[in-house]
Write a protein that holds these residues in place. Sequence first.
Motif, mmCIF file in Angstrom:
data_model
loop_
_atom_site.group_PDB
_atom_site.id
_atom_site.type_symbol
_atom_site.label_atom_id
_atom_site.label_comp_id
_atom_site.label_asym_id
_atom_site.label_seq_id
_atom_site.Cartn_x
_atom_site.Cartn_y
_atom_site.Cartn_z
ATOM 1 N N ALA A 110 18.508 67.898 -40.975
ATOM 2 C CA ALA A 110 19.430 68.936 -41.456
ATOM 3 C C ALA A 110 19.271 70.277 -40.757
ATOM 4 C CB ALA A 110 19.239 69.121 -42.958
ATOM 5 N N CYS A 111 18.338 70.388 -39.824
ATOM 6 C CA CYS A 111 18.128 71.672 -39.154
ATOM 7 C C CYS A 111 19.170 71.899 -38.061
ATOM 8 C CB CYS A 111 16.728 71.712 -38.548
ATOM 9 S SG CYS A 111 16.430 70.405 -37.325
ATOM 10 N N THR A 112 19.219 73.122 -37.563
ATOM 11 C CA THR A 112 20.086 73.444 -36.432
ATOM 12 C C THR A 112 19.284 73.352 -35.132
ATOM 13 O OG1 THR A 112 19.586 75.807 -36.581
ATOM 14 C CG2 THR A 112 21.485 75.001 -37.840
ATOM 15 N N ALA A 113 19.988 73.209 -34.041
ATOM 16 C CA ALA A 113 19.327 73.117 -32.736
ATOM 17 C C ALA A 113 18.536 74.384 -32.430
ATOM 18 C CB ALA A 113 20.366 72.851 -31.644
ATOM 19 N N LYS A 114 19.064 75.526 -32.828
ATOM 20 C CA LYS A 114 18.379 76.797 -32.565
ATOM 21 C C LYS A 114 17.024 76.831 -33.248
ATOM 22 C CE LYS A 114 18.889 81.800 -33.310
ATOM 23 N NZ LYS A 114 17.677 81.939 -34.146
ATOM 24 N N GLU A 115 16.989 76.456 -34.523
ATOM 25 C CA GLU A 115 15.729 76.462 -35.267
ATOM 26 C C GLU A 115 14.752 75.447 -34.697
ATOM 27 O OE1 GLU A 115 14.561 78.202 -37.856
ATOM 28 O OE2 GLU A 115 16.301 79.436 -38.305
ATOM 29 N N LEU A 116 15.246 74.260 -34.364
ATOM 30 C CA LEU A 116 14.372 73.222 -33.828
ATOM 31 C C LEU A 116 13.805 73.636 -32.475
ATOM 32 C CD1 LEU A 116 13.110 70.438 -34.025
ATOM 33 C CD2 LEU A 116 15.231 69.471 -33.088
ATOM 34 N N ARG A 117 14.659 74.165 -31.631
ATOM 35 C CA ARG A 117 14.220 74.593 -30.297
ATOM 36 C C ARG A 117 13.119 75.650 -30.409
ATOM 37 N NH1 ARG A 117 18.697 76.385 -28.833
ATOM 38 N NH2 ARG A 117 19.611 74.417 -28.111
ATOM 39 N N GLU A 118 13.266 76.522 -31.401
ATOM 40 C CA GLU A 118 12.290 77.608 -31.560
ATOM 41 C C GLU A 118 10.913 77.075 -31.961
ATOM 42 O OE1 GLU A 118 12.054 82.019 -33.668
ATOM 43 O OE2 GLU A 118 13.572 80.580 -34.316
#
Length: 487
Positions: free
Chosen positions: A223-231
């Motif tokens: 359920a996360c966004t790519a931005k949060e995961l990438r960080e």
Amino acid sequence: MFPFFHRGRSLIARSFSSLRSDQFNVCVVGSGPAGFYTAEKMLKGHEAAKVDIIDRLPTPFGLVRSGVAPDHPETKIVVNQFSRVAGNERCSFFGNVSLGGRGVSLSELRQLYDVVVLAYGAESDRSLGVPGEDLGGVYSAREFVWWYNGHPDCKAMPFDLKSTDAAVVLGQGNVALDVARILLRPTAELAATDIADHALAALQESTIRKVYLIGRRGPAQAACTAKELREILGIKDLYVHIQESDLVKSQTDEMELENSRIRKRVYELFAKKAASHRSNAIMGQRELHFIFFRKPDRFLPSDSGLHVSGVRLEKTSLKENGESGRQVAVGTGQFDDVKCGMVLKSIGYKSVPVDGLPFNMHQGIVPNIRGRVVNGAPPEHAAVEHGLYVVGWLKRGPTGIIATNLYCAEETVESILEDEKKGLLISDSQKIGRQGLLQILENKGVNYVPFSGWQKIDSEEKLRGQLKGKPRDKITDWEELLRVANA
């Protein structure tokens, strides 16, 4: 968490027309994004509107202040827009005013105002309902987020980060990634943010080296966004473990990914990281483990029986739900244990009801039709509570980003203006609005904080922050907040 962005698109096909009357008194309960967007749209849509925003905290801005992670300063820029709204001569802020209890009741507000809009969000947590949930060391992610963000309700939370080397985070959404990142990010980097001093001190002494992020479903459904995961994947010197076998996709997974660009990008990030990671962590290295296809069965007690020592997880498989078409996780009857000394449950926020307000306990929302509060079920056949509206998480549930509240507020304000134009908000008694609110607060001895009081807090926090090389040093004590506001 809660990324913000500007977009010109509007949910409302036509611009709000300016409606005239002698005075149109509106009270917004809650000063987070939903509340401020509602106030802004109301002021623009009705030139006779006077809008009062009340909040139980002395500080405005809701989750922008207490929910957005300290290392996401760009997301907090929206407070500049909200401050301009509060500076409008037809808008007033009343902090330190609770809804119910020693503050003002909903029935009192409805007697005073032509319109009451409830925007107080979700200040509680969903429960898992599994054995051991009440053990020491088991907390909600909301409590942890409020703690490190300096929310006065959670300053004294007993988070013990020195008695264990492992923490489990249940959930894989943006909030889950936020709390995991705060636990694992180098404290030298956090020291330059507006993280609360007590949280920074605890994190500097933390012995936690492993964080397990547990998800019921697979990486294709995260359920996360790519931005949060990438960080979080980019944290310096962090060992990340992803089981490559969890990345095997079914035909249904492929279809889901094709239909969602965001989920496809998230899956690609997982796959890329899994292919590049080393087989084992280096001695002393901090570790992040993504565990998919597991759901909590119970929390395991320590020898004393008082504190959590681990989580028993049931393996899951995905099964299509015929009604929704979504893949849901079902237990397989196979179990394994993860040892840990702290658990953070990131399974969703929950709104709470107040006296005199229709409330759907199962969904955790106020029954409504386009923001109009209705009494009864189903909503389309229920009686409309004229003059009472809802917006934000209380209206739709705890979903979306900050900008989602903009579109949500536009819809609710459009309903208000339509009802006013149709004469549905005319009352037998004159609604005196702010004058009556001030009288009630005086009678009850409520020491409210105006926006000018918040500006004193804001200035003091920034001044203290300059001395420590950070944007602000948050005041986290109720009494000190009130003292500074009234100085």
